[in-house]
Design an enzyme around this catalytic site. Structure first.
Site, PDB file in Angstrom:
ATOM      1  N   ASP A  42       0.869  -1.189   0.000  1.00  0.00           N
ATOM      2  CA  ASP A  42       0.000   0.000   0.000  1.00  0.00           C
ATOM      3  C   ASP A  42       0.895   1.225   0.000  1.00  0.00           C
ATOM      4  O   ASP A  42       1.960   1.237   0.619  1.00  0.00           O
ATOM      5  CB  ASP A  42      -0.917   0.021   1.227  1.00  0.00           C
ATOM      6  CG  ASP A  42      -2.086   0.989   1.043  1.00  0.00           C
ATOM      7  OD1 ASP A  42      -3.233   0.528   0.996  1.00  0.00           O
ATOM      8  OD2 ASP A  42      -1.844   2.222   0.926  1.00  0.00           O
ATOM      9  N   ASN A  75      -9.710   6.918   8.531  1.00  0.00           N
ATOM     10  CA  ASN A  75      -9.735   5.482   8.206  1.00  0.00           C
ATOM     11  C   ASN A  75     -10.196   4.639   9.394  1.00  0.00           C
ATOM     12  O   ASN A  75     -10.588   3.481   9.232  1.00  0.00           O
ATOM     13  CB  ASN A  75      -8.334   4.979   7.824  1.00  0.00           C
ATOM     14  CG  ASN A  75      -7.747   5.665   6.608  1.00  0.00           C
ATOM     15  OD1 ASN A  75      -6.550   5.864   6.530  1.00  0.00           O
ATOM     16  ND2 ASN A  75      -8.581   6.039   5.644  1.00  0.00           N
ATOM     17  N   ASN A 131     -12.628   4.407  11.421  1.00  0.00           N
ATOM     18  CA  ASN A 131     -13.981   3.902  11.654  1.00  0.00           C
ATOM     19  C   ASN A 131     -14.236   2.575  10.955  1.00  0.00           C
ATOM     20  O   ASN A 131     -15.222   1.913  11.207  1.00  0.00           O
ATOM     21  CB  ASN A 131     -15.030   4.932  11.206  1.00  0.00           C
ATOM     22  CG  ASN A 131     -15.055   5.108   9.698  1.00  0.00           C
ATOM     23  OD1 ASN A 131     -14.122   4.722   9.010  1.00  0.00           O
ATOM     24  ND2 ASN A 131     -16.126   5.684   9.189  1.00  0.00           N
ATOM     25  N   ILE A 154       2.068   0.016  -6.300  1.00  0.00           N
ATOM     26  CA  ILE A 154       2.082  -1.262  -7.028  1.00  0.00           C
ATOM     27  C   ILE A 154       2.608  -1.060  -8.442  1.00  0.00           C
ATOM     28  O   ILE A 154       3.068  -1.995  -9.089  1.00  0.00           O
ATOM     29  CB  ILE A 154       0.671  -1.904  -7.038  1.00  0.00           C
ATOM     30  CG1 ILE A 154       0.716  -3.337  -7.577  1.00  0.00           C
ATOM     31  CG2 ILE A 154      -0.327  -1.082  -7.848  1.00  0.00           C
ATOM     32  CD1 ILE A 154       1.517  -4.292  -6.766  1.00  0.00           C
ATOM     33  N   ARG A 201      -5.982  -0.502 -10.642  1.00  0.00           N
ATOM     34  CA  ARG A 201      -6.638  -1.772 -10.985  1.00  0.00           C
ATOM     35  C   ARG A 201      -6.246  -2.225 -12.381  1.00  0.00           C
ATOM     36  O   ARG A 201      -5.995  -3.397 -12.624  1.00  0.00           O
ATOM     37  CB  ARG A 201      -8.154  -1.589 -10.966  1.00  0.00           C
ATOM     38  CG  ARG A 201      -8.762  -1.669  -9.612  1.00  0.00           C
ATOM     39  CD  ARG A 201     -10.263  -1.847  -9.795  1.00  0.00           C
ATOM     40  NE  ARG A 201     -10.900  -2.051  -8.532  1.00  0.00           N
ATOM     41  CZ  ARG A 201     -11.407  -1.068  -7.790  1.00  0.00           C
ATOM     42  NH1 ARG A 201     -11.342   0.170  -8.212  1.00  0.00           N
ATOM     43  NH2 ARG A 201     -11.970  -1.339  -6.633  1.00  0.00           N
ATOM     44  N   CYS A 224     -11.417  -9.607 -18.553  1.00  0.00           N
ATOM     45  CA  CYS A 224     -10.458  -8.945 -17.684  1.00  0.00           C
ATOM     46  C   CYS A 224     -11.024  -7.574 -17.317  1.00  0.00           C
ATOM     47  O   CYS A 224     -12.122  -7.198 -17.738  1.00  0.00           O
ATOM     48  CB  CYS A 224      -9.096  -8.825 -18.364  1.00  0.00           C
ATOM     49  SG  CYS A 224      -8.926  -7.408 -19.448  1.00  0.00           S
ATOM     50  N   CYS A 244     -24.702  28.687 -15.878  1.00  0.00           N
ATOM     51  CA  CYS A 244     -25.723  29.610 -15.379  1.00  0.00           C
ATOM     52  C   CYS A 244     -26.508  29.010 -14.213  1.00  0.00           C
ATOM     53  O   CYS A 244     -26.970  29.732 -13.337  1.00  0.00           O
ATOM     54  CB  CYS A 244     -26.646  30.068 -16.498  1.00  0.00           C
ATOM     55  SG  CYS A 244     -27.439  28.718 -17.349  1.00  0.00           S
ATOM     56  N   CYS A 284     -10.597  -6.886 -26.648  1.00  0.00           N
ATOM     57  CA  CYS A 284     -10.039  -6.156 -25.511  1.00  0.00           C
ATOM     58  C   CYS A 284      -8.571  -5.834 -25.777  1.00  0.00           C
ATOM     59  O   CYS A 284      -7.818  -6.697 -26.219  1.00  0.00           O
ATOM     60  CB  CYS A 284     -10.173  -6.993 -24.250  1.00  0.00           C
ATOM     61  SG  CYS A 284      -9.321  -6.284 -22.844  1.00  0.00           S
TER      62      CYS A 284
HETATM   63  N1  ATP Z   1      -1.182   2.325  -6.870  1.00  0.00           N
HETATM   64  C1  ATP Z   1      -1.365   1.901  -5.635  1.00  0.00           C
HETATM   65  N2  ATP Z   1      -0.413   1.166  -5.029  1.00  0.00           N
HETATM   66  C2  ATP Z   1      -0.576   0.737  -3.763  1.00  0.00           C
HETATM   67  N3  ATP Z   1      -1.671   0.988  -3.024  1.00  0.00           N
HETATM   68  C3  ATP Z   1      -2.647   1.722  -3.571  1.00  0.00           C
HETATM   69  C4  ATP Z   1      -2.546   2.204  -4.903  1.00  0.00           C
HETATM   70  N4  ATP Z   1      -3.672   2.910  -5.180  1.00  0.00           N
HETATM   71  C5  ATP Z   1      -4.432   2.857  -4.073  1.00  0.00           C
HETATM   72  N5  ATP Z   1      -3.836   2.143  -3.105  1.00  0.00           N
HETATM   73  C6  ATP Z   1      -4.346   1.870  -1.759  1.00  0.00           C
HETATM   74  O1  ATP Z   1      -5.573   1.194  -1.842  1.00  0.00           O
HETATM   75  C7  ATP Z   1      -6.275   1.405  -0.634  1.00  0.00           C
HETATM   76  C8  ATP Z   1      -7.745   1.523  -0.944  1.00  0.00           C
HETATM   77  O2  ATP Z   1      -8.429   1.523   0.269  1.00  0.00           O
HETATM   78  P1  ATP Z   1      -9.684   2.431   0.588  1.00  0.00           P
HETATM   79  O3  ATP Z   1     -10.584   2.431  -0.568  1.00  0.00           O
HETATM   80  O4  ATP Z   1     -10.229   1.999   1.881  1.00  0.00           O
HETATM   81  O5  ATP Z   1      -9.045   3.868   0.603  1.00  0.00           O
HETATM   82  P2  ATP Z   1      -8.700   4.832   1.802  1.00  0.00           P
HETATM   83  O6  ATP Z   1      -7.798   5.857   1.190  1.00  0.00           O
HETATM   84  O7  ATP Z   1      -8.204   4.091   2.985  1.00  0.00           O
HETATM   85  O8  ATP Z   1     -10.111   5.432   2.176  1.00  0.00           O
HETATM   86  P3  ATP Z   1     -10.842   6.737   1.631  1.00  0.00           P
HETATM   87  O9  ATP Z   1     -10.405   6.907   0.206  1.00  0.00           O
HETATM   88  O10 ATP Z   1     -12.286   6.346   1.735  1.00  0.00           O
HETATM   89  O11 ATP Z   1     -10.430   7.836   2.537  1.00  0.00           O
HETATM   90  C9  ATP Z   1      -5.718   2.658   0.008  1.00  0.00           C
HETATM   91  O12 ATP Z   1      -5.128   2.327   1.231  1.00  0.00           O
HETATM   92  C10 ATP Z   1      -4.701   3.142  -1.007  1.00  0.00           C
HETATM   93  O13 ATP Z   1      -3.557   3.687  -0.420  1.00  0.00           O
HETATM   94 ZN    ZN Z   2      -9.823  -7.975 -21.403  1.00  0.00          ZN
END
Ligand code: ATP
Ligand code: ZN
Length: 709
Positions: free
Chosen positions: A52, A60, A62, A100, A126, A162, A178, A503
């Protein structure tokens, strides 16, 4: 093993053994990622890596239950690892603070895993994970939630759709300028306006549509009926409208004066009374004077559902309306009273002028997580809503609307994470040819007809369920819905779709090239691969939206020189960040009307005797699409390309992260189930398309709307 005895019984000893040995990659340690880690450990998984890029925020806590307030500011992945290992110290979890998309997490890294679980919140990441899983031929289980709605899906190269198989259509909502300036009739219109006022007061005023530049007037004129109206000429209406426009300009310049020219400068900025007087001046200008003057214009507020009523400052301060008594005592959950809004307006302006923030004055950008910015927007939008007779919103609701978010719900995250684990176990069992004892895991996907929406064009994947070689035979896409369907289920499984042959990520036109990118040159790639192996005549090579090489007609001399100069460069040293493990190149040959993706996989340990050329190329060679419709269109949609038509749009509600998986088979009751993502995330539209100047929230033009301003 005692603690896992029940799982061993349910899965059977063989499958449970696979679970304990499987290497699992979890991408994201946020709302869903925390749930996944906890579930994985409690299900007997032992070999886990988690990535991450973010640190823990108070907001976060909650729902991301592995985190406590003492962890705020620390990396999510590392803290999640610690907490999850608390459930079973014998597991092996590796945690990385990183993106990632970073080079170190390339195809070779992916290939060390058996399965990948996504817990991400944006389209871009993603898509990246999807492509690497395709390239590494790994099963991927994606998931997402939006409030009470959630979804999981399974992606496996050659067997299922995919992430990119379905173009993503962003759920963009536009508002005519407007409406925002003169005829709001919904809370969101006032919130968009308040964000423009924020920009005018604290950000770059030129970017605020309230700055009222001459250009804006020209644009507005065009909306008023454009050329036709201009040609119709000299009628009385035009004279009136011309006069109105003149007055309108005056009013707007008064506002700009109050906001920009009266800004407390130097020592005045340290004087609380001066800052308050400034805030008061802005209040008078936008909530009282503008409304007052515009009501007097012949066409003032023409088209407004309800004429506004000016709000003098003293009246707001003396207001005795109660704040919403039905809501909870928490300030953010309450609809504030008029008096509270006025106080909050002054207080938030003062806080935004505090010395610590002053260096950003003139360049601030609204951020829903910026307390003072949110307070300002909530106060200003609610004051405007009051003026236009529109219902007021709590700060919490304002945050959702202003930030284009749907608040995440912990339970939904927990449910989808649980389903991902079940799907992961099914795949692992199939991968290793094992049978799971428990019937839950082996029940085939339900027939599509029993639960699909009206769309019939979507093809289910009978092949996947039928083929004994398919690892997704038992897999399903699962929807978490808000209202029980049929027998009272809140979960609904559907078959996985077949891959879309067109695709651009998983279709036929994807090839993988294994080479040593540190020694191969771009010239080698063009010659040995594109020309000799694939049979391209006049290749053009795109890397991350930059053209790094092209030949053929229509190129300028200097372009040809530039491209030629790239040929002797090693792949890793090429422009636009270089070509390395995991890079995906877009190759096109206009002369053959042909395009494909070339995925690079770093490899330098070739057997020189058996493979003197030192490369491996896999995948089907592309075929000319001359007669077919090109996938480019879908591609540009999915990448969130903005049509460059000058329109300004607000992304309303959830986007399409999900459209991703949410193709056509979603349950009918569940008209739009998007994956967990803040749609405002610019990540999804990051291909450098020109951003409109005024605001991303507002659009010019709306046919049939007569705009005065
Ligand atoms: N490219 C990336 N590489 C690694 N981690 C990622 C990437 N993009 C997003 N993330 C992580 O994916 C997680 C998605 O979790 P979540 O949707 O709960 O987001 P959050 O930032 O914790 O919450 P919110 O956006 O609601 O404040 C996050 O912790 C974010 O840092
Ligand atoms: Zn595809």
């Amino acid at each position: 093993m005692g603690r896992y005895a029940h799982l061993e019984r349910a899965l059977g000893a063989e499958v449970f053994a696979e679970v304990t040995q499987a290497r699992v990659l979890v991408v994201g340690a946020g709302g869903i990622g925390c749930e996944l880690l906890k579930d994985l450990v409690l299900t007997g998984f032992r070999d886990i890596e988690v990535i991450d890029l973010d640190t823990i925020d108070t907001s976060n806590l909650n729902r991301q239950f592995l985190f406590r307030s003492k962890h705020v500011g620390k990396p999510k992945s590392l803290v999640a690892r610690e907490a999850a290992m608390g459930f079973n110290p014998d597991v092996n979890i590796k945690a990385f603070l990183g993106n990632i998309k970073a080079d170190e997490f390339g195809i070779q890294y992916f290939q060390t895993f058996d399965i990948v679980l996504n817990a991400l919140d944006n389209v871009n990441a993603r898509q990246h994970v999807n492509r690497l899983c395709l390239a590494a031929n790994l099963p991927l289980i994606d998931s997402g939630t939006t409030g009470y709605l959630g979804q999981t899906t399974v992606i496996k190269k050659g067997e299922t759709q995919c992430y990119d198989c379905q173009p993503k259509t962003e759920n963009k909502k536009s508002f005519p300028i407007c409406t925002i300036r003169s005829t709001p009739d919904k809370p969101v219109h006032c919130i968009v306006w308040a964000k423009e006022l924020f920009k005018l007061m604290f950000g770059n005023p030129d970017e605020s549509m309230l700055s009222g530049s001459e250009d804006d007037f020209a644009d507005d004129g065009a909306q008023d009926g454009g050329d036709e109206a201009a040609e119709a000429g000299k009628g009385e209406g035009d004279a009136a409208s011309g006069e109105d426009q003149q007055k309108e300009r005056e009013i707007r310049s008064q506002i700009v004066d109050a906001v920009l020219k009266a800004k407390p400068e130097g020592a005045d900025a340290d004087d609380a009374d001066k800052v308050r007087a400034y805030a008061r001046g802005v209040f008078d200008a936008v909530f009282d004077n503008e409304i007052h003057f515009k009501l007097k214009l012949r066409n003032g507020y023409k088209g407004a559902k309800k004429k506004p009523t000016p709000l003098p400052f003293d009246e707001a301060m003396a207001a005795t309306d109660a704040s919403d008594p039905s809501s909870s005592g928490l300030r953010d959950q309450r609809v504030l009273s008029l008096n509270e809004c006025a106080e909050l307006f002054l207080a938030s302006v003062a806080k935004l002028w505090a010395p610590a923030r002053r260096k950003d004055m003139g360049s601030m950008e609204f951020d829903k997580d910026d307390r003072e910015a949110l307070d300002f927007v909530a106060a200003a939008s609610n004051l405007r809503s009051h003026i236009f007779g529109i219902e007021r919103k709590s700060i919490f609701e304002t945050k959702g609307i202003a930030g284009n978010i749907i608040h995440a719900i912990a339970t939904t995250n927990a449910i989808v994470a649980g389903i991902q684990i079940v799907e992961a176990i099914k795949i692992l069992a199939r991968l290793k040819g094992k049978k799971i004892s428990h019937p839950y895991f082996t029940s085939a996907p339900r027939p599509e007809s029993s639960n699909s929406s009206s769309s019939s064009s979507s093809s289910s994947n009978p092949d996947a369920s039928a083929s004994p070689t398919s690892v997704t035979s038992d897999s399903t896409a699962v929807w978490v819905v808000r209202d029980p369907i049929g027998s009272g289920n809140l979960l609904q499984a559907t078959n996985l779709d077949k891959p879309n042959p067109n695709c651009y990520s998983c279709g036929n036109s994807t090839m993988t090239l294994s080479v040593d990118a540190t020694s191969w040159t771009l010239g080698d790639l063009v010659d040995k691969i594109l020309r000799k192996s694939v049979g391209i005549n006049a290749p053009s090579i795109m890397l991350k939206s930059s053209e790094i090489y092209a030949e053929g007609d229509g190129l300028e001399e200097d372009e040809i020189e530039l491209f030629k100069a790239n040929l002797p460069k090693t792949l890793v040293d090429c422009p636009a960040g270089g070509i390395k493990d995991g890079t995906i190149l877009d190759i096109e040959d206009f002369s053959q009307s042909l395009s494909f993706k070339l995925i690079i996989s770093q490899k330098d340990d070739f057997d020189k005797d058996a493979n003197p050329d030192q490369f491996e190329l896999s995948g089907d060679a592309p075929v000319s699409k001359a007669a077919e419709s090109s996938p480019d269109e879908a591609q540009s949609n999915a990448r969130g390309d903005d049509a460059d038509d000058g329109d300004l749009e607000v992304v309303e509600g959830p986007t399409s992260a999900t459209a991703a998986v949410a193709s056509k088979k979603r349950p009918a009751e569940n008209a739009a189930v998007p994956l967990d993502e803040s749609p405002s995330g610019s990540d999804s539209a990051s291909n450098g398309s020109k951003k409109p100047k005024v605001s991303e929230d507002v659009t010019t033009g709306d046919n049939g709307v007569i705009c005065l301003d």
